[in-house]
Design an enzyme around this catalytic site. Structure first.
Site, PDB file in Angstrom:
ATOM      1  N   GLY A 318       0.830  -1.200   0.000  1.00 16.40           N
ATOM      2  CA  GLY A 318       0.000   0.000   0.000  1.00 16.40           C
ATOM      3  C   GLY A 318       0.862   1.246   0.000  1.00 16.40           C
ATOM      4  O   GLY A 318       1.943   1.274  -0.586  1.00 16.40           O
ATOM      5  N   GLU A 319       0.380   2.293   0.634  1.00 22.89           N
ATOM      6  CA  GLU A 319       1.063   3.595   0.763  1.00 22.89           C
ATOM      7  C   GLU A 319       1.092   4.395  -0.538  1.00 22.89           C
ATOM      8  O   GLU A 319       1.361   5.581  -0.537  1.00 22.89           O
ATOM      9  CB  GLU A 319       2.513   3.433   1.263  1.00 22.89           C
ATOM     10  CG  GLU A 319       2.659   2.789   2.617  1.00 22.89           C
ATOM     11  CD  GLU A 319       4.120   2.695   3.054  1.00 22.89           C
ATOM     12  OE1 GLU A 319       5.005   3.188   2.326  1.00 22.89           O
ATOM     13  OE2 GLU A 319       4.379   2.121   4.127  1.00 22.89           O
ATOM     14  N   GLY A 320       0.860   3.724  -1.680  1.00 20.60           N
ATOM     15  CA  GLY A 320       1.035   4.352  -2.985  1.00 20.60           C
ATOM     16  C   GLY A 320       2.272   3.846  -3.692  1.00 20.60           C
ATOM     17  O   GLY A 320       2.653   4.374  -4.741  1.00 20.60           O
TER      18      GLY A 320
END
Length: 354
Positions: A318-320
């Site tokens: 995740g996180e980008g």
């Protein structure tokens, strides 16, 4: 609040698909065999259509990582405690997370957005304080968010996308941080895309078999408890979502109004994108799905959406992070489209007819 949402949805228009014909003709005239650059050509064509510019520009990129806590974490569905959410936000703000490294090397500006973290952050560089509430409610007992809170989070995302468009960004990306957020994401997929709970639910941060079975049971309970609220996309998002997921959905909606393409990160970001697609199907043409998540069920989601992710690297952070990587591929695709010579301009002979 509902009127604001209706105005936002009304402002979203489908792109002009006729541009695809012009863009394809240009791609076919580049000094290469037709289709030989494979997915790069598909990406470039999609970017042209989304932006509405036959001479597309891709110079400035921005990723917004939305953070929020989840009441359902109290059910023990994650391997990590809820206090990790604010700790990871601080890590991002200090430049120590994976997204910091990958965004920097992608040439993308990063903002971390607090929409629902159960913590008070001071003013810090890179942090946007847009808190709707200190964490969502426990969706296995009651709706995770009220309708007004959900719309508030949607509008936070939409306004940030519009701000980015006005600031001159050409490509946006989504990211998220929130302990236990694979649980609401899986619940949203189960209801919106009609996927069996046991099929869509994965191990998230690395839970064992016993906790996975418990997580499946919690999601089933949440769907049953909130059954009366699941007849509309907005009601489903409110009952089973989270503030960062709703903000991602709003980010997609706002970017689509401005005709700025959005790179969707992984499992949780895809849940926000799917919610946006159910609120306004036209947004689909503005989306790039960055990668096939290592989280169980993401492949089925992509098949349901009939979309092909750009990368398949077994990412599940995740996180980008996947979005940052995919931005570089999208940029390469646009550069090829813009900078290669054509057969007609280069004086190169094309394929002979047999």
């Amino acid at each position: 609040m509902r009127q604001k949402l209706e105005e936002l949805l009304t402002a979203i228009q489908s792109p002009d698909r006729s541009l695809a014909i012009v863009a394809q003709a240009h791609l076919d005239d580049l000094t290469k065999p037709k289709g030989s650059l494979g997915c790069l050509e598909e990406i470039a064509l999609s970017y042209v259509v989304a932006t509405g510019r036959i001479k597309p520009v891709l110079e400035r990129k921005k990723i917004c990582c939305f953070a929020g806590d989840h009441g359902v974490a109290a059910e023990g569905v994650s391997a990590f405690p809820p206090e990790v959410t604010p700790q990871m936000v601080y890590n991002m703000l200090n430049g120590g997370a994976a997204i910091n490294v990958l965004a920097r090397h992608a040439g993308a500006e990063l903002s971390v957005v607090d929409v629902g973290v159960n913590h008070d952050f001071p003013d810090l560089p890179g942090l946007l304080r847009r808190k709707v509430r200190y964490g969502s409610r426990n969706m296995s007992l009651e709706p995770a968010m009220s309708e007004n809170e959900t719309i508030h989070a949607l509008m936070v995302g939409a306004e940030l996308a519009r701000d980015a468009a006005l600031a001159g960004f050409h490509l946006l990306g989504t990211g998220e941080m929130g302990i236990a957020n694979t649980t609401p994401a899986a619940a949203l997929f189960a209801v919106l895309l009609d996927i069996p709970v046991e099929t869509i639910t994965g191990r998230g941060t690395g839970i064992d078999d016993a906790r996975l079975n418990h997580k499946i049971a919690v999601i089933r309970k949440a769907i049953k408890v909130n059954e009366a609220s699941l007849s509309t996309p907005l009601g489903t998002l409110a009952a089973l979502g989270g503030y960062e997921i709703a903000a991602i959905a709003g980010f997609v909606l706002g970017a689509s109004v401005c005709r700025v393409p959005v790179v969707i990160d992984g499992f949780i970001s895809t849940a926000g994108a799917v919610a946006a697609m159910f609120l306004s199907p036209a947004v689909a043409d503005y989306l790039f799905f960055s990668h096939l998540s290592g989280e169980q069920g993401h492949r089925i989601v992509m098949e349901k959406l009939a979309r092909k992710p750009i990368l398949d690297l077994d990412l599940r952070l995740g996180e980008g992070t996947g979005g940052a990587l995919a931005m570089r591929i999208i940029e390469a695709s646009v550069n090829v489209y813009n900078e290669m010579q054509t057969f007609s301009s280069a004086g190169v002979s094309g394929k002979t007819e047999e």
